[in-house]
Design an enzyme around this catalytic site. Structure first.
Site, PDB file in Angstrom:
ATOM      1  CB  THR A 328       8.919 -26.057  22.175  1.00 11.28           C
ATOM      2  OG1 THR A 328       8.511 -25.041  21.294  1.00 11.28           O
ATOM      3  CG2 THR A 328       7.588 -26.432  22.979  1.00 11.28           C
ATOM      4  CB  CYS A 329      14.036 -26.668  21.173  1.00 13.92           C
ATOM      5  SG  CYS A 329      14.552 -27.063  22.511  1.00 13.92           S
ATOM      6  CG  ASP A 330       9.687 -24.593  16.121  1.00 17.70           C
ATOM      7  OD1 ASP A 330      10.334 -23.857  15.505  1.00 17.70           O
ATOM      8  OD2 ASP A 330       8.775 -25.455  15.674  1.00 17.70           O
TER       9      ASP A 330
END
Ligand SMILES: *Cc1c(COP(=O)(O)O)cnc(C)c1O
Length: 380
Positions: A328-330
């Site tokens: 994910t982008c986190d």
């Protein structure tokens, strides 16, 4: 656990991310539990890995079940749906504990028809149960020491020892039947004295209840917390079992039924996750691999279970300390900042993590649009 050649075959067939459950290991864990704690009936805590096939394997092995929601109950219910109503009700009474001290009115209303065993730990709950599930049997959940457990479970639930007998009498006066006591010493408890202390506390409360005129209790539920052998520092289960057996024998006569609610112990060692390397970079001089499964998914236990997982590669080669990120982008989606892995792994190569069956895929999200790993069963 499945040999790496088997893992590779499965990855070839199903792709990644993959979550592989080996049912022979679940059967073995159940057998070990029964062997060393012969007096204790194991109620598998469904939340650890709420998979219908896992429940089926344990059902067939003779397990009972700890559920904490109607959806968890319905996973078990699938296997008893076709029994005649009376038999089904007896089965639920014998083999299911609804071990959530706080239940909604609607849940209680639905539960009442099965006359289940439910836990409680406060006055308000007594009134709810009296109104909505008066046929339920009750177990009072006690607050006990969780010292040294990986996951602490006593700050949310549990009656203080000083109020326990008052609550038992209050439930009795409300026309309910308190069948016994329950506790949870904390998940992945490596401090075995927690069990010893908790069993002693329960024995004292049994005695106080009797002294104050209540002698209908006939069961003790020693909860979950049995540690999985994640690393060699975890002392063997048989040592814990020996301590528990000694205390039970000393303090609880044979007519008292003993239950336990093992979750992690049954399933932790039964699953392996395989992820694919989808990116590779050097950040501030440190090698980073990006894989297609992460903290929002199978590795959710890093956050929710305070559990650190480690990776292995199928390929060998000179190793260095790497960071492994999820998809994910986190930036929170960092699975590990210190994995010793071969430094020449390529995109498309695989990493796997063993002993990841408990509290992992159970809390997988769909964050960022990435679906949970595919579950594959090895069932021989
Ligand atoms: C989570 C839970 C369990 C299972 O605990 P493990 O540590 O996985 O064995 C058992 N009982 C209750 C009430 C729980 O909340």
């Amino acid at each position: 656990m499945a040999a790496s050649s088997v893992l590779k075959q499965l990855v070839k067939k199903h792709g990644t991310p993959l979550f592989i459950i080996d049912h022979a290991v679940i059967r073995r864990n159940y057998a070990i539990f029964k062997k060393y704690l012969p007096r204790v009936q194991a109620y598998y805590a469904v939340k650890a890995l709420p998979d219908p096939e896992v429940v089926k394997t344990l059902f067939d092995a003779g397990a009972s079940f700890d559920v904490a929601s109607m959806p968890e109950l319905s996973i078990v219910y699938e296997y008893i749906r076709d029994m005649p109503a009376k038999q089904r009700q007896d089965w639920i009474w014998d083999k299911i504990i609804y071990a959530h001290p706080i239940k909604t009115n609607e849940t209680l209303q639905e539960l009442d028809q099965y006359k289940p065993l439910v836990t409680f730990d406060n006055r308000e709950e007594i009134q709810k149960i009296r109104k909505y599930a008066p046929r339920a049997g009750l177990a009072l959940r006690l607050k006990v020491a969780n010292t040294g457990a990986m996951v602490e479970l006593s700050s949310k639930f549990g009656a203080a020892p000083g109020e326990a007998v008052d609550l038992i009498l209050e439930a009795h006066n409300a026309g309910l039947v308190v069948e016994g006591l329950s506790f949870h010493v904390g998940s992945q408890t490596t401090n075995f004295d927690n069990y010893v202390q908790a069993i002693n506390l329960a024995a004292n409360i049994y005695k106080e209840a009797k002294d104050r005129g209540y002698d209908k209790m006939n069961l003790l539920d020693i909860g979950g917390g049995f540690p999985a052998p994640y690393d060699p520092t975890v002392k063997p289960f048989r040592k814990l079992a020996r301590k528990i057996n000694a205390e039970l024998e000393r303090l609880f006569p044979p007519e008292i039924q003993i239950l336990a609610e093992p979750g992690r112990f049954m399933v932790a060692t039964a699953a392996t996750s395989v992820s694919k390397i989808i990116g590779k970079a050097v950040l501030d001089g440190k090698l980073c691999y990006y894989v297609d499964d992460g903290v929002y998914h199978t590795f959710s236990g890093i956050l929710f279970d305070h559990c650190q997982y480690h990776f292995s590669a199928f390929k060998t080669g000179p190793k260095q300390i790497c960071t492994v990120f999820g998809p994910t982008c986190d930036a929170l989606d960092c699975i590990s900042m210190s994995e010793e892995l071969p430094s020449d792994l390529k995109l498309g190569d695989y990493l796997y993590s063993k002993n990841i069956g408990a509290y992992s895929i159970a809390s997988s999200t769909r964050f960022n649009g990435f679906p949970p790993a595919k579950i594959v069963h090895i069932n021989q």
